[in-house]
Design a protein around this motif. Structure first.
Motif, PDB file in Angstrom:
ATOM      1  N   CYS A  39       0.903  -1.265   0.061  1.00  0.00           N
ATOM      2  CA  CYS A  39      -0.121   0.045   0.054  1.00  0.00           C
ATOM      3  C   CYS A  39       0.971   1.153   0.114  1.00  0.00           C
ATOM      4  N   SER A  40       0.680   2.220  -0.687  1.00  0.00           N
ATOM      5  CA  SER A  40       1.183   3.577  -0.751  1.00  0.00           C
ATOM      6  C   SER A  40       2.650   3.309  -1.270  1.00  0.00           C
ATOM      7  N   VAL A  88       2.091   6.100  -5.418  1.00  0.00           N
ATOM      8  CA  VAL A  88       0.824   5.636  -5.818  1.00  0.00           C
ATOM      9  C   VAL A  88       0.091   5.294  -4.339  1.00  0.00           C
ATOM     10  N   GLU A  89      -0.918   5.971  -3.911  1.00  0.00           N
ATOM     11  CA  GLU A  89      -1.576   5.832  -3.070  1.00  0.00           C
ATOM     12  C   GLU A  89      -2.803   4.834  -2.977  1.00  0.00           C
ATOM     13  N   GLN A  90      -2.511   3.603  -3.375  1.00  0.00           N
ATOM     14  CA  GLN A  90      -3.434   2.603  -3.429  1.00  0.00           C
ATOM     15  C   GLN A  90      -2.720   1.256  -2.685  1.00  0.00           C
ATOM     16  N   CYS A  91      -3.656   0.191  -2.516  1.00  0.00           N
ATOM     17  CA  CYS A  91      -3.178  -1.114  -2.518  1.00  0.00           C
ATOM     18  C   CYS A  91      -3.264  -1.862  -3.497  1.00  0.00           C
ATOM     19  N   GLY A  92      -2.353  -2.500  -3.787  1.00  0.00           N
ATOM     20  CA  GLY A  92      -2.327  -3.822  -4.762  1.00  0.00           C
ATOM     21  C   GLY A  92      -1.126  -4.625  -4.812  1.00  0.00           C
TER      22      GLY A  92
END
Length: 139
Positions: free
Chosen positions: A50-51, A65-69
């Protein structure tokens, strides 16, 4: 609903399922390590994050990138040790889930789990627990 399990076996089956579920949830969550980078809160697990920072070639700078993946590929996981951890922990969770689901089926099906099958399942569960805890490879 006939069962070949004793009262202790039924308790073992439900506790096994709860522990396997907790292990799997912990494995899939990206909150193993927490910290900050570029003044943003970041976290990651074995194959999710995340982030995270990426290089923006159009602006010639690193952006968060401020999302989880998950990682794009298995080879994108940062190190060989982290890839080994992903495989060993995933294997451990799979073994724990296999034993737990078999034990739960034993609560509903008679003659499914004998004394020998219970001992073998306990051994597999022990191995799965060792892998999930990082002890399986001397970590």
């Amino acid at each position: 609903m006939a069962s070949s399990l004793t009262c202790a076996g039924i308790i073992w089956a439900f506790l096994s399922f709860l522990c396997a579920a907790a292990s799997c949830v912990g494995f899939f969550m990206p909150y193993w390590l927490l910290g900050s980078q570029l003044e943003k809160s970041v976290s990651f697990g074995t194959f999710r994050r995340c982030s995270y920072p990426v290089r923006d070639e159009s602006r010639q700078m690193t952006v968060m990138v401020e999302q989880c993946g998950r990682y794009a590929s298995f080879q994108a996981i940062p190190s060989a040790e982290w890839r080994i951890c992903t495989v060993v922990t995933g294997l451990g969770c799979g073994l724990l889930l296999l034993v737990a689901l078999t034990a739960l089926m034993g609560c509903c099906v008679s003659e499914l789990i004998s004394r020998t099958v219970g001992r073998v399942a306990g051994g597999i569960q022990f191995l799965g627990g060792k892998c999930s805890c990082g002890e399986g490879m001397g970590m």
